[in-house]
Structures are given as C-alpha cells and as structure tokens.
Motif scaffolding. Sequence first.
Motif, PDB file in Angstrom:
ATOM      1  N   LEU A  87       0.843  -1.188   0.000  1.00  0.00           N
ATOM      2  CA  LEU A  87       0.000   0.000   0.000  1.00  0.00           C
ATOM      3  C   LEU A  87       0.880   1.240   0.000  1.00  0.00           C
ATOM      4  CD1 LEU A  87      -2.705   1.520   0.301  1.00  0.00           C
ATOM      5  CD2 LEU A  87      -2.497   1.187   2.785  1.00  0.00           C
ATOM      6  N   ASP A  88       0.834   1.967  -1.109  1.00  0.00           N
ATOM      7  CA  ASP A  88       1.537   3.246  -1.205  1.00  0.00           C
ATOM      8  C   ASP A  88       0.462   4.323  -1.193  1.00  0.00           C
ATOM      9  OD1 ASP A  88       2.858   5.563  -1.872  1.00  0.00           O
ATOM     10  OD2 ASP A  88       3.880   4.734  -3.627  1.00  0.00           O
ATOM     11  N   LEU A  89       0.315   4.993  -0.077  1.00  0.00           N
ATOM     12  CA  LEU A  89      -0.764   5.974   0.079  1.00  0.00           C
ATOM     13  C   LEU A  89      -0.583   7.220  -0.778  1.00  0.00           C
ATOM     14  CD1 LEU A  89      -1.157   5.253   3.782  1.00  0.00           C
ATOM     15  CD2 LEU A  89      -3.097   5.318   2.220  1.00  0.00           C
ATOM     16  N   SER A  90       0.583   7.403  -1.366  1.00  0.00           N
ATOM     17  CA  SER A  90       0.774   8.555  -2.248  1.00  0.00           C
ATOM     18  C   SER A  90       0.252   8.279  -3.651  1.00  0.00           C
ATOM     19  CB  SER A  90       2.254   8.952  -2.320  1.00  0.00           C
ATOM     20  OG  SER A  90       2.985   8.019  -3.097  1.00  0.00           O
ATOM     21  N   SER A  91      -0.106   7.032  -3.921  1.00  0.00           N
ATOM     22  CA  SER A  91      -0.604   6.619  -5.235  1.00  0.00           C
ATOM     23  C   SER A  91      -2.058   6.181  -5.112  1.00  0.00           C
ATOM     24  CB  SER A  91       0.243   5.466  -5.776  1.00  0.00           C
ATOM     25  OG  SER A  91      -0.412   4.817  -6.838  1.00  0.00           O
ATOM     26  N   SER A 126       3.188  13.694  -6.223  1.00  0.00           N
ATOM     27  CA  SER A 126       2.940  12.256  -6.320  1.00  0.00           C
ATOM     28  C   SER A 126       2.683  11.894  -7.784  1.00  0.00           C
ATOM     29  CB  SER A 126       1.716  11.890  -5.474  1.00  0.00           C
ATOM     30  OG  SER A 126       0.540  12.402  -6.094  1.00  0.00           O
ATOM     31  N   LYS A 127       2.515  10.609  -8.050  1.00  0.00           N
ATOM     32  CA  LYS A 127       2.182  10.152  -9.402  1.00  0.00           C
ATOM     33  C   LYS A 127       0.879  10.783  -9.889  1.00  0.00           C
ATOM     34  CE  LYS A 127       4.367   5.718  -8.559  1.00  0.00           C
ATOM     35  NZ  LYS A 127       4.144   4.317  -8.253  1.00  0.00           N
ATOM     36  N   ASP A 128       0.043  11.192  -8.954  1.00  0.00           N
ATOM     37  CA  ASP A 128      -1.254  11.798  -9.284  1.00  0.00           C
ATOM     38  C   ASP A 128      -1.172  13.323  -9.316  1.00  0.00           C
ATOM     39  OD1 ASP A 128      -2.906   9.272  -9.221  1.00  0.00           O
ATOM     40  OD2 ASP A 128      -2.029   9.221  -7.214  1.00  0.00           O
ATOM     41  N   ASN A 129       0.056  13.867  -9.276  1.00  0.00           N
ATOM     42  CA  ASN A 129       0.286  15.313  -9.306  1.00  0.00           C
ATOM     43  C   ASN A 129      -0.324  16.055  -8.120  1.00  0.00           C
ATOM     44  OD1 ASN A 129       1.945  15.511 -11.609  1.00  0.00           O
ATOM     45  ND2 ASN A 129       0.144  15.177 -12.894  1.00  0.00           N
ATOM     46  N   ILE A 130      -0.193  15.444  -6.948  1.00  0.00           N
ATOM     47  CA  ILE A 130      -0.609  16.061  -5.683  1.00  0.00           C
ATOM     48  C   ILE A 130       0.646  16.161  -4.826  1.00  0.00           C
ATOM     49  CG2 ILE A 130      -2.092  15.855  -3.641  1.00  0.00           C
ATOM     50  CD1 ILE A 130      -3.831  13.901  -5.342  1.00  0.00           C
ATOM     51  N   GLU A 131       0.815  17.259  -4.126  1.00  0.00           N
ATOM     52  CA  GLU A 131       1.986  17.412  -3.258  1.00  0.00           C
ATOM     53  C   GLU A 131       2.113  16.154  -2.406  1.00  0.00           C
ATOM     54  OE1 GLU A 131       4.429  17.962   0.002  1.00  0.00           O
ATOM     55  OE2 GLU A 131       2.270  18.046   0.332  1.00  0.00           O
ATOM     56  N   LEU A 132       3.305  15.580  -2.382  1.00  0.00           N
ATOM     57  CA  LEU A 132       3.540  14.240  -1.833  1.00  0.00           C
ATOM     58  C   LEU A 132       3.068  14.057  -0.390  1.00  0.00           C
ATOM     59  CD1 LEU A 132       4.730  11.488  -2.640  1.00  0.00           C
ATOM     60  CD2 LEU A 132       6.880  12.253  -1.628  1.00  0.00           C
ATOM     61  N   GLN A 133       3.405  14.990   0.484  1.00  0.00           N
ATOM     62  CA  GLN A 133       3.025  14.849   1.887  1.00  0.00           C
ATOM     63  C   GLN A 133       1.505  14.905   2.042  1.00  0.00           C
ATOM     64  OE1 GLN A 133       5.552  16.781   4.802  1.00  0.00           O
ATOM     65  NE2 GLN A 133       3.791  17.357   6.007  1.00  0.00           N
ATOM     66  N   PHE A 134       0.838  15.821   1.346  1.00  0.00           N
ATOM     67  CA  PHE A 134      -0.619  15.939   1.415  1.00  0.00           C
ATOM     68  C   PHE A 134      -1.283  14.699   0.820  1.00  0.00           C
ATOM     69  CE2 PHE A 134      -4.763  17.753   0.037  1.00  0.00           C
ATOM     70  CZ  PHE A 134      -5.209  18.174   1.284  1.00  0.00           C
ATOM     71  N   ALA A 135      -0.734  14.203  -0.289  1.00  0.00           N
ATOM     72  CA  ALA A 135      -1.274  12.996  -0.923  1.00  0.00           C
ATOM     73  C   ALA A 135      -1.195  11.800   0.018  1.00  0.00           C
ATOM     74  CB  ALA A 135      -0.523  12.700  -2.223  1.00  0.00           C
ATOM     75  N   THR A 136      -0.042  11.621   0.649  1.00  0.00           N
ATOM     76  CA  THR A 136       0.197  10.467   1.517  1.00  0.00           C
ATOM     77  C   THR A 136      -0.583  10.555   2.822  1.00  0.00           C
ATOM     78  OG1 THR A 136       2.428  10.245   0.616  1.00  0.00           O
ATOM     79  CG2 THR A 136       1.989   9.139   2.710  1.00  0.00           C
ATOM     80  N   LYS A 185      -2.883  26.444  -2.898  1.00  0.00           N
ATOM     81  CA  LYS A 185      -1.437  26.404  -3.151  1.00  0.00           C
ATOM     82  C   LYS A 185      -0.828  25.043  -2.798  1.00  0.00           C
ATOM     83  CE  LYS A 185      -0.750  31.319  -2.372  1.00  0.00           C
ATOM     84  NZ  LYS A 185       0.034  32.347  -1.699  1.00  0.00           N
ATOM     85  N   ILE A 186      -1.657  24.011  -2.710  1.00  0.00           N
ATOM     86  CA  ILE A 186      -1.164  22.687  -2.324  1.00  0.00           C
ATOM     87  C   ILE A 186      -0.012  22.232  -3.223  1.00  0.00           C
ATOM     88  CG2 ILE A 186      -1.781  20.208  -2.346  1.00  0.00           C
ATOM     89  CD1 ILE A 186      -2.706  21.511   0.173  1.00  0.00           C
ATOM     90  N   ASN A 187      -0.148  22.434  -4.527  1.00  0.00           N
ATOM     91  CA  ASN A 187       0.875  21.963  -5.452  1.00  0.00           C
ATOM     92  C   ASN A 187       1.884  23.033  -5.832  1.00  0.00           C
ATOM     93  OD1 ASN A 187      -0.259  19.478  -5.407  1.00  0.00           O
ATOM     94  ND2 ASN A 187      -1.279  19.633  -7.370  1.00  0.00           N
ATOM     95  N   ASP A 188       1.890  24.116  -5.116  1.00  0.00           N
ATOM     96  CA  ASP A 188       2.807  25.223  -5.386  1.00  0.00           C
ATOM     97  C   ASP A 188       4.023  25.073  -4.478  1.00  0.00           C
ATOM     98  OD1 ASP A 188       4.160  27.603  -5.666  1.00  0.00           O
ATOM     99  OD2 ASP A 188       2.408  28.870  -5.400  1.00  0.00           O
ATOM    100  N   GLN A 189       5.186  24.926  -5.069  1.00  0.00           N
ATOM    101  CA  GLN A 189       6.406  24.713  -4.275  1.00  0.00           C
ATOM    102  C   GLN A 189       6.625  25.833  -3.256  1.00  0.00           C
ATOM    103  OE1 GLN A 189       9.859  23.828  -6.602  1.00  0.00           O
ATOM    104  NE2 GLN A 189      11.133  23.497  -4.811  1.00  0.00           N
ATOM    105  N   ALA A 190       6.203  27.042  -3.563  1.00  0.00           N
ATOM    106  CA  ALA A 190       6.371  28.177  -2.651  1.00  0.00           C
ATOM    107  C   ALA A 190       5.251  28.235  -1.615  1.00  0.00           C
ATOM    108  CB  ALA A 190       6.418  29.483  -3.423  1.00  0.00           C
ATOM    109  N   GLY A 191       4.220  27.415  -1.783  1.00  0.00           N
ATOM    110  CA  GLY A 191       3.032  27.480  -0.913  1.00  0.00           C
ATOM    111  C   GLY A 191       3.232  26.774   0.361  1.00  0.00           C
TER     112      GLY A 191
END
Length: 191
Positions: A87-91, A126-136, A185-191
């Motif tokens: 189970l990879d919760l980021s995917s 993530s593979k789904d284009n969601i910021e990794l920590q938020f996705a997981t 700004k979830i997927n914004d590196q500066a966010g």
Amino acid sequence: MWWFRRKGPSGFSYSSTAEEVTEGIDGSGLTAIVTGASSGIGTETTRVLALRGVHVVMGVRNMEAGKGVKEAIAKEIPAAKIDAMELDLSSMASVRKFASEFNSSHLPLNLLINNAGIMATPFMLSKDNIELQFATNHIGHFLLTNLLLDTMKKTSAKMKKEGRIVNVSSMAHKYTYREGIRFDKINDQAG
C-alpha cells in the motif's frame, strides 16, 4: 516531569503503553488494517493488536520491511495472525488496488488504523500530481477509508459490534499557517 505520569480519568497517563491500555482485552475474531505498519507506531500497534488476538493486515509501502516486521512479531507471538499487503498511500492506484484486494479477500474489517505518514520531505508531486506529503497523509487515507467503509459497515452489522476508524496524527499539526491549509497552493512549491 511528574505530570506526564499522573493518571487521567481513563486511568492511564501520557506514559502508558499500548500493552497496558489493552491489558485484559480479547481481540480474537477481530480484523484490523494498520497503515504504515513496517515501522514506528505502526509496528507497535500491529504487535500489540496481534498480542491481543486481532488478525492484523499490515498496509506497507515496502514489502521487504513489512515481511521483516511480520516475521519478528510471529517469532515473539507464535499465534499471531498477520498479513502484509502493499500500500503506497501517495498513489491513488495503489490505494484502489489495496482496497480491492482486501475487499475481495472477504475478511471482516473491525478496525482501520490510518497511521502511515511522511513529514518534512523535499517538495515533490505524487504520481497523481498532488503534493507528496498531502497525498500520503491525507488524500490517500481519505480514499482508503471511503473504499473500505462498506466492508466495515457490513462487518459491524454482521457481528453486531461497532467498528472503529482511528486517524493517527502528529503534534506537528499544531504548527500551521495562520490561515490554515492553503488548498489553493497545495501543489505550489512556494506554498
């Protein structure tokens, strides 16, 4: 620090262990899923639930580490009923696959312990284009819970015993932006 050892209304304190809290509980006949079970709190949760007779399904990203934890617990608790599933919760595809495989197993589900998490990672999507920590930590567990909810409800109705969903959190959640989560700004590196 004497106040950490002072018992609260439950009879337990900040320093109480999982074994102390579950002493005398017979979990035979119950099934639990524990995410992030290959290390830390997830491993200890798996161990103590198995000690109390619960059939535990470990949701793990690293199957090799999961296998090692399963073997170590089985060595300590020979009667332990433990399975490890990838189970990879980021995917979201991995979450869907895990839920589908679990539901196809026709196992009951009494406890869902959403424990897995990552923190302070470099900015990545993530593979789904969601910021990794938020996705997981959030989206993956939200999807997993939704995909397993019917199984929990059916188990509860059949066993006439309420199920539980436990979302493990972190003290770090206290330290956020003043305005809260910046969803725009979830997927914004500066966010």
